[in-house]
Design an enzyme around this catalytic site. Structure first.
Site, PDB file in Angstrom:
ATOM      1  N   SER A 143      -9.746   1.543   2.876  1.00 41.04           N
ATOM      2  CA  SER A 143      -8.884   2.323   2.028  1.00 41.04           C
ATOM      3  C   SER A 143      -7.818   1.505   1.291  1.00 41.04           C
ATOM      4  CB  SER A 143      -8.180   3.384   2.866  1.00 41.04           C
ATOM      5  OG  SER A 143      -7.301   2.783   3.793  1.00 41.04           O
TER       6      SER A 143
ATOM      7  N   SER B 119      -9.986  -0.692   7.101  1.00 35.71           N
ATOM      8  CA  SER B 119      -9.334  -0.531   5.792  1.00 35.71           C
ATOM      9  C   SER B 119      -8.560  -1.733   5.265  1.00 35.71           C
ATOM     10  CB  SER B 119      -8.399   0.680   5.825  1.00 35.71           C
ATOM     11  OG  SER B 119      -9.126   1.865   5.731  1.00 35.71           O
TER      12      SER B 119
ATOM     13  N   LYS C 146       0.842  -1.200   0.000  1.00 35.45           N
ATOM     14  CA  LYS C 146       0.000   0.000   0.000  1.00 35.45           C
ATOM     15  C   LYS C 146       0.877   1.249   0.000  1.00 35.45           C
ATOM     16  CE  LYS C 146      -3.867   1.957   2.704  1.00 35.45           C
ATOM     17  NZ  LYS C 146      -4.728   1.758   3.888  1.00 35.45           N
TER      18      LYS C 146
END
Lengths: 485, 95
Positions: free
Chosen positions: A151, A175, A76
């Site tokens: 997210s 997330s 990420k």
């Protein structure tokens, strides 16, 4: 042999150790597939050239004692990576190139992992659909125009599409677990303090945790073992004895007590979620667990609490983006003017919304009514779990109140977007470990997940229950490669 | 309780985010719907509850007061939008 990119992390490691495939072949396969998958928009920054070079170096001088020997991994874009651009999905960090490495990613490289690239995410991890990213929407590989969750949406999409063998995300209110649920993959949020926050772009510091995302439970146990460590550079890192999660993984969960919280049966919950949950309870019984009804009475207060605590912490954390030391700078006539224009142009709508809420609840005259109140309710939510854990070893709930939704469906209604995290947020507020595993599909054949929540520092039990149930559920992700060019 | 336009503008000043009039109106609407949802907390009596400030039950660790990094001035300045030798440059502050 099956295609390299569809192998699990465990199988890849085995094949590399047995010299059946080289690190370079593995890197090439994932890079080739990633190149053909641009339509998903999973990557913000590719590190392909470097990855190929490092994989060759590994093959020339292999070390098979490492836990991730020559394994390419995309992460990420919230983890700072030394000399590789790190954006947090924001325009304000569009050109930011860190001069240091996050502890979690450093742990991965120390064990032989190689950076494949940086994956798209909601801006500063604020979102549940990856639609707030400055770098655009991410497509869910399950079906066109479907959000991958958020997210960690680039992470879940890249994983489900076989662009990376495993990945890491961060989870402040769901997330990791919600995008895992939306893409038919596994996502684990560890206990607060298990994985170092050093070098992770901060959102809400009392809630943020990094964790593994993978195609199956075993792979998450391997990755958790690598990333979880005590770190002096994070003042809330906790020095506890960590298990050897992968070697201690067992499907024997006979006699474990699993709690079913009645308050998670929320109003308007679709029938298919209710059915999935019931099916999950049956699976858990089949695995030998004892099912016990429990109560978490303050559950409905978790989301309102979260939407005070998280924006408040975010407004403080994001004060550092001032156009002076790093990141975007807009020109202004005075210093203040420069600050205001930089932050106005650099932040997206959702981030601004949260900074405004946070600033408001912390402002003079409102602190007691909002922030202090929320911290007190947070105590009540934590006490609910403490009491439940006197009776049970773990808790089973759905991961999300719905399957993945269409891109654009909820982006104009912040509150309906926030409701997505209703089952995951309490876990962050109480600092507990939680995992989402794929458990079935809805009427459109979109994946649905079940969440297992554990006691603090008891990731092993969470993993064991998930590992045992995974075998019984026997979920297969159907991906048609519709996006491939 | 409702958050009016004047309050939104005041908060945006505190947050150092410039706001166009149209955006400020939209933001006021959004904030009102979010605070409507947050008001639910007032149902609970919390007078005697200790606030939970940190989930990690640890006391902050002490460390020796010793320099641990080398000269990293260049690294610190590397990402600055504008610099002059060893300094960050900002618009003129003092007349």
């Amino acid at each position: 042999m099956t295609e390299i990119t569809s192998l699990s992390l465990f199988e890849l490691i085995k094949n590399i150790k047995e010299k059946k495939i080289s690190s370079n072949e593995v890197a090439k396969s994932f890079i080739d597939r990633s190149e053909k998958s641009k339509k998903l928009n999973a990557y913000v920054t590719e590190n392909f050239e470097n990855c190929l070079q490092l994989s060759k170096e590994f093959d020339n001088k292999p070390n098979f004692d490492l836990k991730l020997p020559g394994i390419p991994i995309a992460v990420k874009d919230l983890f700072c990576t030394n000399e590789v651009r790190t954006t947090a999905g924001s325009n304000i960090l569009n050109n930011f190139v860190p001069t240091y490495e996050s502890t979690v990613t450093q742990n991965i490289w120390n064990e032989g992992g190689i950076l494949l690239g940086k994956l798209n995410c909601d801006e500063f991890a604020m979102g549940s659909s990856n639609e707030t990213s400055f770098f655009g929407n991410v497509q869910n590989p399950i079906a066109e125009d479907l959000v991958p969750g958020g997210s960690s949406g680039g992470s879940s999409a890249a994983l489900a599409a076989n662009l990376t063998p495993v990945t890491i995300g961060t989870d402040t209110g769901g997330s990791i677990r919600q995008p895992a649920s939306f893409t038919g993959t596994v996502g684990l949020k560890p206990t607060y303090g298990s994985c170092s926050r050093y070098g992770i772009v901060a959102f809400a510091s009392s809630l943020d945790q990094a964790g593994p995302m993978s195609k199956d439970v075993k792979d998450s146990s391997i990755l958790l073992e690598v990333i979880s460590s005590f770190d002096k550079k994070d003042s809330t890192s906790i020095d506890f004895k960590r298990n050897n999660y992968s070697s201690e993984l067992t499907r024997n969960i006979k006699g474990l007590k699993i709690g079913i919280p009645k308050e998670y049966r929320v109003d308007g919950m679709p029938d298919e979620i209710e059915k999935l949950w019931k099916k999950g309870i049956e699976y858990a019984k089949d695995c030998g667990a004892e099912i016990i009804d429990i109560s978490l009475p303050h559950t409905s207060y978790a989301l309102p609490t979260y939407y005070i605590v998280a924006p408040a912490e975010a407004s403080s954390n994001l004060a550092r983006y001032d156009g002076v030391k790093y990141g975007l700078r807009s020109s202004g006539e005075s210093l203040i003017d420069m600050y205001e224009k930089t932050r106005s142009e650099g932040f997206g709508e959702e981030v601004k919304r949260r900074i405004m809420i946070g600033t408001y609840v912390l402002s003079s005259g409102y602190y007691d009514a909002y922030y202090l109140k929320a911290q007190k309710v947070r105590q009540l939510i934590k006490q609910d779990f403490d009491q439940a854990y006197n009776k049970v070893d773990a808790i089973l709930t759905p991961s999300t109140p719905s399957s993945a939704f269409k891109i654009g469906e909820k982006s104009n209604d912040p509150v309906s977007m926030y409701l997505n995290d209703i089952f995951t947020v309490p876990v962050n507020l109480a600092g507990l470990p939680g995992i989402s595993i794929p458990a079935g599909t809805d009427k459109n054949n979109y994946p649905l997940g079940l969440q297992i929540i554990g006691k603090p520092f008891d990731e092993q039990t969470v993993l064991n229950i998930a590992y045992s149930m995974e075998e019984k559920i026997n979920y297969k992700n159907y991906i048609s490669d519709w996006w491939m060019q | 309780m409702t958050i009016d336009l004047k309050t939104v503008k005041h908060i945006s000043k505190l947050a150092r985010i410039s706001l166009e009039e149209k955006k400020a109106e939209k933001l006021a609407d959004d904030m009102n719907s979010i605070f409507e949802f947050i008001e639910k907390l007032n149902e609970l009596k919390t007078e005697n509850i200790e606030p939970l400030t940190s989930i990690a039950v640890t006391t902050l660790r002490f460390r020796e007061d010793k320099i641990t990094s080398d000269n990293i001035r260049e690294k610190i300045l590397k990402n600055s939008p504008e610099k002059n030798d060893d300094f960050f440059v900002v618009p003129k502050v003092v007349e």
